[in-house]
Design an enzyme around this catalytic site. Structure first.
Site, short mmCIF file in Angstrom:
data_model
loop_
_atom_site.label_atom_id
_atom_site.label_comp_id
_atom_site.label_asym_id
_atom_site.label_seq_id
_atom_site.Cartn_x
_atom_site.Cartn_y
_atom_site.Cartn_z
N PRO A 2 0.80 -1.21 0.00
CA PRO A 2 0.00 0.00 0.00
C PRO A 2 0.83 1.27 0.00
O PRO A 2 1.68 1.47 0.86
CB PRO A 2 -0.79 -0.09 1.30
CG PRO A 2 -0.54 -1.47 1.83
CD PRO A 2 0.78 -1.85 1.31
N GLU A 3 0.54 2.11 -0.94
CA GLU A 3 1.07 3.46 -0.92
C GLU A 3 -0.13 4.34 -0.58
O GLU A 3 -1.22 3.84 -0.32
CB GLU A 3 1.67 3.82 -2.29
CG GLU A 3 2.89 2.97 -2.60
CD GLU A 3 3.91 3.70 -3.47
OE1 GLU A 3 3.98 4.93 -3.37
OE2 GLU A 3 4.60 3.03 -4.23
N HIS A 91 -3.00 -15.34 8.29
CA HIS A 91 -2.57 -13.94 8.36
C HIS A 91 -3.71 -12.96 8.58
O HIS A 91 -3.52 -11.75 8.46
CB HIS A 91 -1.78 -13.52 7.11
CG HIS A 91 -0.63 -14.42 6.82
ND1 HIS A 91 0.34 -14.71 7.75
CD2 HIS A 91 -0.28 -15.10 5.70
CE1 HIS A 91 1.23 -15.54 7.22
NE2 HIS A 91 0.88 -15.79 5.98
N ARG A 110 3.29 -10.13 6.01
CA ARG A 110 4.64 -9.79 6.46
C ARG A 110 4.68 -9.15 7.84
O ARG A 110 5.74 -9.00 8.42
CB ARG A 110 5.32 -8.87 5.43
CG ARG A 110 5.65 -9.61 4.15
CD ARG A 110 6.24 -8.71 3.10
NE ARG A 110 7.61 -8.37 3.38
CZ ARG A 110 8.37 -7.63 2.56
NH1 ARG A 110 7.86 -7.18 1.43
NH2 ARG A 110 9.61 -7.36 2.87
N ARG A 150 20.08 19.46 0.14
CA ARG A 150 20.09 18.01 0.01
C ARG A 150 20.84 17.59 -1.25
O ARG A 150 20.38 17.85 -2.36
CB ARG A 150 18.65 17.47 -0.05
CG ARG A 150 17.80 17.86 1.14
CD ARG A 150 18.21 17.16 2.41
NE ARG A 150 18.04 15.72 2.32
CZ ARG A 150 16.96 15.06 2.77
NH1 ARG A 150 15.97 15.71 3.31
NH2 ARG A 150 16.89 13.75 2.67
#
Length: 270
Positions: A2-3, A91, A110, A150
């Site tokens: 997921p983003e 899970h 995970r 940066r």
DNA sequence: ATGACAACCTGTGGGC
DNA sequence: TGCCCACAGGTTGTCA
């Protein structure tokens, strides 16, 4: 998996089904997420009614009158509504039963995700986060200023949650392609004009992905169980070695940055 | 302050 | 078919 668009898709998917509902029973089958789920989560949730849902960065917040549930889906997590008689599978770590016959079910192979109970909607994890990418605060002016000191690659900087939240690997690749900027260019060597393009690209790629329900990779499904369609729109991610869709001449190249896959067109991105 | 990198886990796909 | 390795959408923490 997921983003930001996937998290927002999940939020929009579950929101209409859980607001106003009261939690009946909570089952936690495995507390071992990124941080262990607190021992009294069941007790905190049972009997509480959902006021609303929110999203901050890739965190999903479910607000109750007594506090908030903070959920992160990590790399492989999903949160979806299922019928209360649907048998749990491997899970399926947490079930939050609601008084409408549905369960809000958290699944995460995970276990990189997390679940916290917040008494007052504030948490250390939410401190020090940069602006939301779709907010007006995230502007070319802001990103240009922030990037001056940066020397790290520009891709690294836009994926830094202290700079801007919610830009993960897929969308970073896509936005840099859209803006025509090489991902390995030093952030402080990108001009203001090109940051204008980059900020617009980030906003556009995220907004579009949200509109179509996120990117489906492997088995991602939103809160309503529907698949996302953004994968069809990917220009570079996962296309290394294939022809650039813009110039239709160069082959997309893959490099590794901070051990993450970066794909770009050596001709279109400078 | 910045940056490089390991760590947390399981599943999957490719190569042999 | 099976084994082994590399790799996967994220974030934190440690160390130089």
């Amino acid at each position: 998996m997921p983003e930001l668009p996937e998290v927002e898709t999940t939020r929009r998917g579950i929101q209409p089904h859980i607001v106003g509902r009261k939690v009946t029973a909570v089952t936690v089958r495995d507390r071992r997420l990124r941080w262990p789920i607190c021992d009294d989560l069941e007790q905190r949730l049972e009997g509480a009614s959902v006021l609303t849902t929110r999203r901050r960065a890739k965190y999903l917040l479910i607000d109750f009158e007594t506090g908030s549930l903070l959920v992160h889906l990590g790399m492989s997590g999903s949160l979806r509504l299922v019928a209360e008689n649907e048998q749990p599978r491997k899970h399926d770590h947490v079930d939050i039963g609601l008084d409408n016959g549905f369960l809000l079910r958290y699944h995460d192979p995970r276990r990189f995700g997390s679940m916290h109970w917040l008494d007052d909607a504030s948490h250390m994890l939410l401190d020090h986060l940069g602006p939301e990418p779709l907010s007006t605060e995230f502007s070319a002016d802001y990103l240009y200023r922030t990037s001056r000191k940066r020397s790290a690659p520009v891709k690294h900087v836009i994926m830094d949650a202290k700079v801007v939240v919610g830009v993960g690997n897929i969308y970073a690749n896509e936005a840099l392609f859209m803006a025509g900027i090489r991902p390995d260019r030093a952030a402080n060597k990108v001009s203001k004009a090109r940051y204008e393009l980059l900020v617009e690209a980030i906003k556009q790629v995220l907004a579009t992905a949200i509109e179509v329900g996120g990117t489906t990779l492997r088995d991602f499904v939103g809160g309503d169980g529907k698949a996302g369609y953004f994968a069809q729109s990917l220009q570079v991610y996962g296309r290394a070695g294939e022809l650039c869709k813009r110039c239709k001449d160069q082959t997309l190249r893959e490099i590794r940055q901070s051990n993450r896959s970066t794909v770009f067109c050596p001709s279109c991105q400078r």
